[in-house]
Design a protein around this motif. Structure first.
Motif, PDB file in Angstrom:
ATOM      1  N   GLU A 117     -61.165   1.611 -32.481  1.00 48.12           N
ATOM      2  CA  GLU A 117     -62.463   2.196 -32.831  1.00 48.12           C
ATOM      3  C   GLU A 117     -63.287   1.226 -33.671  1.00 48.12           C
ATOM      4  OE1 GLU A 117     -61.100   6.911 -32.848  1.00 48.12           O
ATOM      5  OE2 GLU A 117     -61.335   5.823 -34.746  1.00 48.12           O
ATOM      6  N   ARG A 118     -62.605   0.309 -34.329  1.00 51.28           N
ATOM      7  CA  ARG A 118     -63.275  -0.652 -35.200  1.00 51.28           C
ATOM      8  C   ARG A 118     -63.490  -2.017 -34.539  1.00 51.28           C
ATOM      9  NH1 ARG A 118     -61.503   3.292 -37.892  1.00 51.28           N
ATOM     10  NH2 ARG A 118     -62.038   3.760 -40.050  1.00 51.28           N
ATOM     11  N   SER A 119     -62.749  -2.265 -33.485  1.00 49.75           N
ATOM     12  CA  SER A 119     -62.911  -3.535 -32.769  1.00 49.75           C
ATOM     13  C   SER A 119     -62.534  -3.315 -31.315  1.00 49.75           C
ATOM     14  CB  SER A 119     -62.010  -4.610 -33.384  1.00 49.75           C
ATOM     15  OG  SER A 119     -62.093  -5.812 -32.647  1.00 49.75           O
ATOM     16  N   ALA A 120     -63.462  -3.601 -30.423  1.00 53.83           N
ATOM     17  CA  ALA A 120     -63.265  -3.277 -29.009  1.00 53.83           C
ATOM     18  C   ALA A 120     -62.934  -4.482 -28.147  1.00 53.83           C
ATOM     19  CB  ALA A 120     -64.506  -2.575 -28.468  1.00 53.83           C
ATOM     20  N   THR A 121     -62.377  -5.542 -28.737  1.00 54.51           N
ATOM     21  CA  THR A 121     -62.004  -6.707 -27.949  1.00 54.51           C
ATOM     22  C   THR A 121     -60.660  -6.478 -27.258  1.00 54.51           C
ATOM     23  OG1 THR A 121     -60.815  -7.790 -29.762  1.00 54.51           O
ATOM     24  CG2 THR A 121     -63.190  -8.182 -29.611  1.00 54.51           C
ATOM     25  N   LYS A 122     -60.408  -7.250 -26.217  1.00 52.10           N
ATOM     26  CA  LYS A 122     -59.132  -7.131 -25.513  1.00 52.10           C
ATOM     27  C   LYS A 122     -57.963  -7.433 -26.467  1.00 52.10           C
ATOM     28  CE  LYS A 122     -58.745  -8.666 -21.289  1.00 52.10           C
ATOM     29  NZ  LYS A 122     -58.567  -9.572 -20.100  1.00 52.10           N
ATOM     30  N   LYS A 123     -58.156  -8.434 -27.322  1.00 51.76           N
ATOM     31  CA  LYS A 123     -57.117  -8.794 -28.284  1.00 51.76           C
ATOM     32  C   LYS A 123     -56.811  -7.628 -29.213  1.00 51.76           C
ATOM     33  CE  LYS A 123     -56.006 -12.160 -31.908  1.00 51.76           C
ATOM     34  NZ  LYS A 123     -56.488 -13.352 -32.662  1.00 51.76           N
ATOM     35  N   SER A 124     -57.840  -6.900 -29.639  1.00 55.20           N
ATOM     36  CA  SER A 124     -57.646  -5.750 -30.521  1.00 55.20           C
ATOM     37  C   SER A 124     -56.870  -4.641 -29.819  1.00 55.20           C
ATOM     38  CB  SER A 124     -58.998  -5.214 -30.987  1.00 55.20           C
ATOM     39  OG  SER A 124     -59.674  -6.165 -31.783  1.00 55.20           O
ATOM     40  N   TYR A 125     -57.159  -4.425 -28.541  1.00 56.63           N
ATOM     41  CA  TYR A 125     -56.448  -3.394 -27.781  1.00 56.63           C
ATOM     42  C   TYR A 125     -54.959  -3.731 -27.665  1.00 56.63           C
ATOM     43  CZ  TYR A 125     -60.309  -0.412 -26.302  1.00 56.63           C
ATOM     44  OH  TYR A 125     -61.347   0.494 -26.282  1.00 56.63           O
ATOM     45  N   GLY A 182     -52.499  -2.044 -23.535  1.00 59.22           N
ATOM     46  CA  GLY A 182     -53.680  -2.620 -24.158  1.00 59.22           C
ATOM     47  C   GLY A 182     -54.677  -3.140 -23.135  1.00 59.22           C
ATOM     48  N   ILE A 183     -54.178  -3.852 -22.138  1.00 60.13           N
ATOM     49  CA  ILE A 183     -55.053  -4.395 -21.092  1.00 60.13           C
ATOM     50  C   ILE A 183     -55.675  -3.280 -20.260  1.00 60.13           C
ATOM     51  CG2 ILE A 183     -55.114  -5.811 -19.002  1.00 60.13           C
ATOM     52  CD1 ILE A 183     -52.833  -7.482 -20.258  1.00 60.13           C
ATOM     53  N   LEU A 184     -54.834  -2.301 -19.869  1.00 61.26           N
ATOM     54  CA  LEU A 184     -55.319  -1.184 -19.057  1.00 61.26           C
ATOM     55  C   LEU A 184     -56.364  -0.368 -19.802  1.00 61.26           C
ATOM     56  CD1 LEU A 184     -55.132   0.599 -16.524  1.00 61.26           C
ATOM     57  CD2 LEU A 184     -53.212   1.795 -17.610  1.00 61.26           C
ATOM     58  N   ALA A 185     -56.076  -0.051 -21.077  1.00 61.14           N
ATOM     59  CA  ALA A 185     -57.007   0.758 -21.868  1.00 61.14           C
ATOM     60  C   ALA A 185     -58.336   0.030 -22.067  1.00 61.14           C
ATOM     61  CB  ALA A 185     -56.380   1.091 -23.220  1.00 61.14           C
ATOM     62  N   TYR A 186     -58.272  -1.276 -22.269  1.00 61.29           N
ATOM     63  CA  TYR A 186     -59.497  -2.062 -22.439  1.00 61.29           C
ATOM     64  C   TYR A 186     -60.379  -1.966 -21.198  1.00 61.29           C
ATOM     65  CZ  TYR A 186     -62.491  -6.180 -23.009  1.00 61.29           C
ATOM     66  OH  TYR A 186     -63.575  -7.013 -23.100  1.00 61.29           O
ATOM     67  N   ARG A 187     -59.753  -2.064 -20.045  1.00 56.40           N
ATOM     68  CA  ARG A 187     -60.518  -1.972 -18.792  1.00 56.40           C
ATOM     69  C   ARG A 187     -61.030  -0.553 -18.552  1.00 56.40           C
ATOM     70  NH1 ARG A 187     -56.861  -5.798 -14.710  1.00 56.40           N
ATOM     71  NH2 ARG A 187     -57.278  -7.766 -15.815  1.00 56.40           N
ATOM     72  N   LEU A 188     -60.205   0.439 -18.861  1.00 58.86           N
ATOM     73  CA  LEU A 188     -60.625   1.830 -18.686  1.00 58.86           C
ATOM     74  C   LEU A 188     -61.787   2.171 -19.608  1.00 58.86           C
ATOM     75  CD1 LEU A 188     -57.206   3.729 -18.367  1.00 58.86           C
ATOM     76  CD2 LEU A 188     -58.925   3.417 -16.579  1.00 58.86           C
ATOM     77  N   GLN A 189     -61.711   1.678 -20.834  1.00 59.86           N
ATOM     78  CA  GLN A 189     -62.759   1.979 -21.801  1.00 59.86           C
ATOM     79  C   GLN A 189     -64.094   1.374 -21.389  1.00 59.86           C
ATOM     80  OE1 GLN A 189     -64.365   4.042 -24.198  1.00 59.86           O
ATOM     81  NE2 GLN A 189     -62.181   4.096 -24.648  1.00 59.86           N
TER      82      GLN A 189
END
Length: 198
Positions: A117-125, A182-189
Motif C-alpha cells: 500500500e506504501r510502495s507499488a513497485t515489483k520489488k516491493s511486492y 509477488g510477481i502475480l499480484a503486481y501484474r493483477l494489481q
C-alpha cells in the motif's frame, strides 16, 4: 469526525465482498491439497498452499481486506466447516499444534498488504511476500513448538531445533511461491486496480 472519503475507504463494496469470498475459498482449496496427496505431510505439518493464497490476498486486496479474507476463512473453519487441512474444522482445531499457522495467515496478509500500500513497485511486492512468509514461519513454528510442549503429545526427543527442522521441507516451496505471489499480484494489481495505492 471522518470525512466522506475516509468513510467510503472503510466501507466494503459488493466487489470487495466478492473478492474476500474468493480468496477465502482459494484458501479452503489450498488447505486440502494433502487430502489428494498424503505424502505432502512432514512431521505432522501439512504442506499446503494456504500461505500462498493468504499472502496473495494481502498483496491483491490490501492489508485490511486481505486480513479480513483470512479471518473469514478461519471463522468458517472454527464454525465447523471442514475447510482446514485434511478437511479439519470445528472449535477443537484451536488445540491443534498447527493452528498457529492459521492465525498467522491473518497477520501475514495484513503485513503484505501494508507494505505494498506504501510502495507499488515489483520489488516491493516480492519483498512483501517474502517478509510475510517469514512472519508466518516464525509465529506458526513457535506456536507449534509451545503447543507440543504445553498441551499436545510431543515425542520425547522433540525440541525447538526439531520443530524448525520439520519446517525445512516446505521452505523451498513457500520461498518460490512467495516470489511468484509477488510477481502475480503486481501484474493483477496493474490490471484490476483493486487496491488504492498511496
Amino acid at each position: 469526525m471522518a470525512t466522506a472519503t475516509q468513510q467510503s475507504h472503510h466501507k466494503l463494496r459488493t466487489i470487495d465482498i466478492t473478492y474476500i469470498g474468493l480468496f477465502s475459498t482459494l484458501m479452503m482449496i489450498g488447505a486440502n491439497i494433502t487430502s489428494f496427496a498424503p505424502f505432502m505431510m512432514v512431521g505432522g505439518v501439512p504442506i499446503t498452499l494456504q500461505t500462498f493464497f493468504a499472502i496473495l490476498a494481502g498483496l491483491v486486496l490490501g492489508s485490511r481486506k486481505g486480513a479480513l479474507a483470512c479471518t473469514v476463512y478461519m471463522c468458517i473453519g472454527l464454525a465447523g466447516a471442514p475447510v482446514f487441512a485434511r478437511f479439519g474444522g470445528g472449535v477443537g482445531q484451536i488445540l491443534s499444534p498447527t493452528f498457529g499457522f492459521i492465525i498467522t495467515f491473518i497477520g501475514a496478509a495484513f503485513v503484505a498488504g501494508l507494505i505494498v500500500e506504501r510502495s507499488a513497485t515489483k520489488k516491493s511486492y516480492i519483498s512483501a511476500a517474502l517478509i510475510a512468509t517469514a512472519l508466518n514461519y516464525f509465529l506458526g513454528t513457535n506456536w507449534m513448538y509451545f503447543a507440543y510442549k504445553l498441551w499436545a503429545s510431543a515425542p520425547e526427543v522433540f525440541s525447538y531445533k526439531l520443530a524448525w527442522l520439520w519446517m525445512i521441507p516446505p521452505l523451498p516451496k513457500d520461498f518460490i511461491l512467495a516470489i511468484f505471489a509477488g510477481i502475480l499480484a503486481y501484474r493483477l494489481q496493474k490490471t484490476l486496480k483493486i487496491m488504492p495505492i498511496q
